[in-house]
Design a protein around this motif. Structure first.
Motif, short mmCIF file in Angstrom:
data_model
loop_
_atom_site.label_atom_id
_atom_site.label_comp_id
_atom_site.label_asym_id
_atom_site.label_seq_id
_atom_site.Cartn_x
_atom_site.Cartn_y
_atom_site.Cartn_z
N GLY A 100 51.74 -103.44 81.90
CA GLY A 100 51.57 -102.91 83.25
C GLY A 100 51.27 -104.03 84.23
O GLY A 100 50.74 -105.08 83.85
N THR A 101 51.60 -103.80 85.51
CA THR A 101 51.30 -104.80 86.53
C THR A 101 49.87 -104.59 87.06
O THR A 101 49.32 -103.49 86.97
N ALA A 122 45.16 -109.41 85.78
CA ALA A 122 45.31 -108.88 84.41
C ALA A 122 46.75 -108.45 84.18
O ALA A 122 47.64 -108.71 85.01
N GLY A 123 46.99 -107.79 83.05
CA GLY A 123 48.31 -107.24 82.75
C GLY A 123 49.42 -108.28 82.83
O GLY A 123 49.23 -109.45 82.48
N THR A 129 50.07 -100.62 88.49
CA THR A 129 48.73 -100.20 88.92
C THR A 129 48.41 -100.79 90.29
O THR A 129 48.81 -101.92 90.61
N GLN A 137 45.44 -102.13 91.83
CA GLN A 137 44.21 -102.62 91.18
C GLN A 137 43.74 -103.88 91.89
O GLN A 137 44.54 -104.64 92.43
N MET A 194 49.37 -102.72 78.50
CA MET A 194 49.18 -101.33 78.94
C MET A 194 50.49 -100.53 78.74
O MET A 194 51.52 -100.87 79.29
N VAL A 225 45.79 -102.19 74.66
CA VAL A 225 44.99 -102.01 75.88
C VAL A 225 44.67 -100.53 76.09
O VAL A 225 45.58 -99.69 76.11
N ALA A 228 40.36 -100.37 81.38
CA ALA A 228 40.14 -101.53 82.25
C ALA A 228 38.63 -101.82 82.33
O ALA A 228 37.82 -100.95 82.03
N LEU A 270 43.71 -96.80 80.62
CA LEU A 270 45.06 -97.34 80.80
C LEU A 270 45.99 -96.80 79.72
O LEU A 270 47.19 -97.05 79.74
N HIS A 310 38.12 -110.93 84.08
CA HIS A 310 39.21 -109.95 84.23
C HIS A 310 40.49 -110.56 83.65
O HIS A 310 40.94 -111.61 84.12
N GLY A 311 41.02 -109.92 82.59
CA GLY A 311 42.28 -110.42 82.02
C GLY A 311 42.11 -111.35 80.83
O GLY A 311 43.07 -112.00 80.41
N ASP A 364 44.40 -110.13 77.89
CA ASP A 364 45.82 -110.39 78.17
C ASP A 364 46.11 -111.88 77.95
O ASP A 364 47.14 -112.25 77.38
C1 HMH Z 1 47.72 -103.47 84.08
C2 HMH Z 1 46.53 -103.88 83.30
N1 HMH Z 1 46.71 -104.27 82.01
C3 HMH Z 1 45.65 -104.64 81.26
C4 HMH Z 1 44.37 -104.62 81.81
C5 HMH Z 1 43.18 -105.01 80.94
O1 HMH Z 1 42.89 -106.34 81.10
C6 HMH Z 1 44.23 -104.23 83.15
N2 HMH Z 1 43.01 -104.20 83.76
N3 HMH Z 1 45.32 -103.86 83.87
#
Ligand code: HMH
Ligand code: ATP
Length: 277
Positions: free
Chosen positions: A16-17, A23-24, A47, A49, A85, A112, A115, A121, A214-215, A218
């Protein structure tokens, strides 16, 4: 005089974006770039986010997921791929079908689920689909502690729990297992690795006391994917992933007002050539 044309191994993230860039798919592509592989992406979810929370999200139609896979398979020689995700059961199944259809090399499954801010997710019903259908395709599965607990029904508190849970994940079909220890309450962060040949080891680093995480999941799985594409053996790729993610946490950057993103330039900043990590 003819110019040299560089070539880089091609890799794929299926995830996912994150509009906030931390992240993602965004973290995956930044990691791929830093680790000298060419990144491609199948977008399963979008997303809205930032570093504070996930405010909205939408899953892509299955036909569009299939079309992205087909476009990539037609034109690229993917050496290794990873998942992130995946949203719900239907999307997990669509991804599984495509991974069976095309040979994209080793498959790193980052299961995943939630979040950092607490937003789901992956739907609850999809956990069983991941377990039954995706996990058996995994060259390596990389759950954090809550994800490993959900997939196995085990409670992880001590080292023996990590080892027992990793064995269960292997019995469920994942060839190799990395359980990430970021969610522990300790001054060190220990990840546990169980390989297909039953070799097992711990990767322990000092905990950085920061909210810029964060991330992290990933980033470690993307780095492992990149190193496998470069031809590293799995144990070396995992050690490299741990060293890289640690560097990105140890040298924070100031972005946003919540759980900040990682510093994907960290290795360069430390003067570490990418081969040396
Ligand atoms: C799209 C996405 N993928 C993974 C995570 C987890 O790190 C997140 N917060 N958002
Ligand atoms: N504060 C920290 N200091 C040092 N290393 C950390 C820290 N937090 C996480 N790590 C490391 O980062 C990697 C990812 O672990 P973590 O358990 O945070 O994954 P995650 O929960 O899947 O991450 P995310 O959901 O943010 O993508 C692991 O190697 C872990 O040991």
């Amino acid at each position: 005089m003819s110019k040299t044309i560089n070539s880089f191994p091609e890799v794929l993230t299926i995830a996912g974006t994150d509009s906030g860039g931390g992240a993602g798919i965004m973290a995956d592509l930044k990691t791929f770039q830093a680790r000298h592989v060419f990144g491609t992406a199948v977008v399963v979810a979008v997303t809205a986010q930032n570093t504070l929370d996930v405010q909205a999200s939408k899953l892509m139609p299955q036909s569009l997921i299939n079309a992205q896979f087909a476009a990539i398979a037609e034109d690229f020689q993917i050496r290794a791929c990873k998942t992130g995700m995946l949203g719900n059961s239907n999307r997990v199944r669509a991804v599984v079908q495509n991974l069976k259809k095309y040979n994209f090399g080793p498959i790193i499954v980052d299961p995943v689920m939630i979040a950092k801010g607490g937003t789901a997710l992956l739907s609850e019903e999809a956990i069983v689909t991941v377990k039954r259908e995706l996990l058996p395709l995994a060259t390596l599965i990389t759950p954090n502690i809550p994800e490993a607990e959900k997939l196995t029904g085990q409670h992880i508190e001590n080292k023996v729990d990590f080892q027992k849970t990793a064995r269960i994940l292997q019995n469920l079909g994942a060839q190799n297992v990395l359980i990430k220890g970021g969610h522990q309450n300790s001054d060190t962060v220990s990840d546990y690795v169980l390989l297909a040949n039953q070799t097992h080891f711990w990767l322990t680093k000092p905990r950085t006391h920061t909210n810029c995480t964060h991330g992290t999941g990933d980033t470690i799985s993307a780095c492992i994917t990149a190193e496998l594409a470069h031809g590293a053996d799995l144990a070396t790729a995992i050690r490299c992933g741990k060293n890289y993610v640690t560097a990105t946490i140890e040298h924070p950057i100031q972005v946003g007002h919540g759980h900040g993103p990682l510093n994907h330039w960290a290795a360069q900043k430390e003067g570490l050539a990418y081969e040396k990590i």
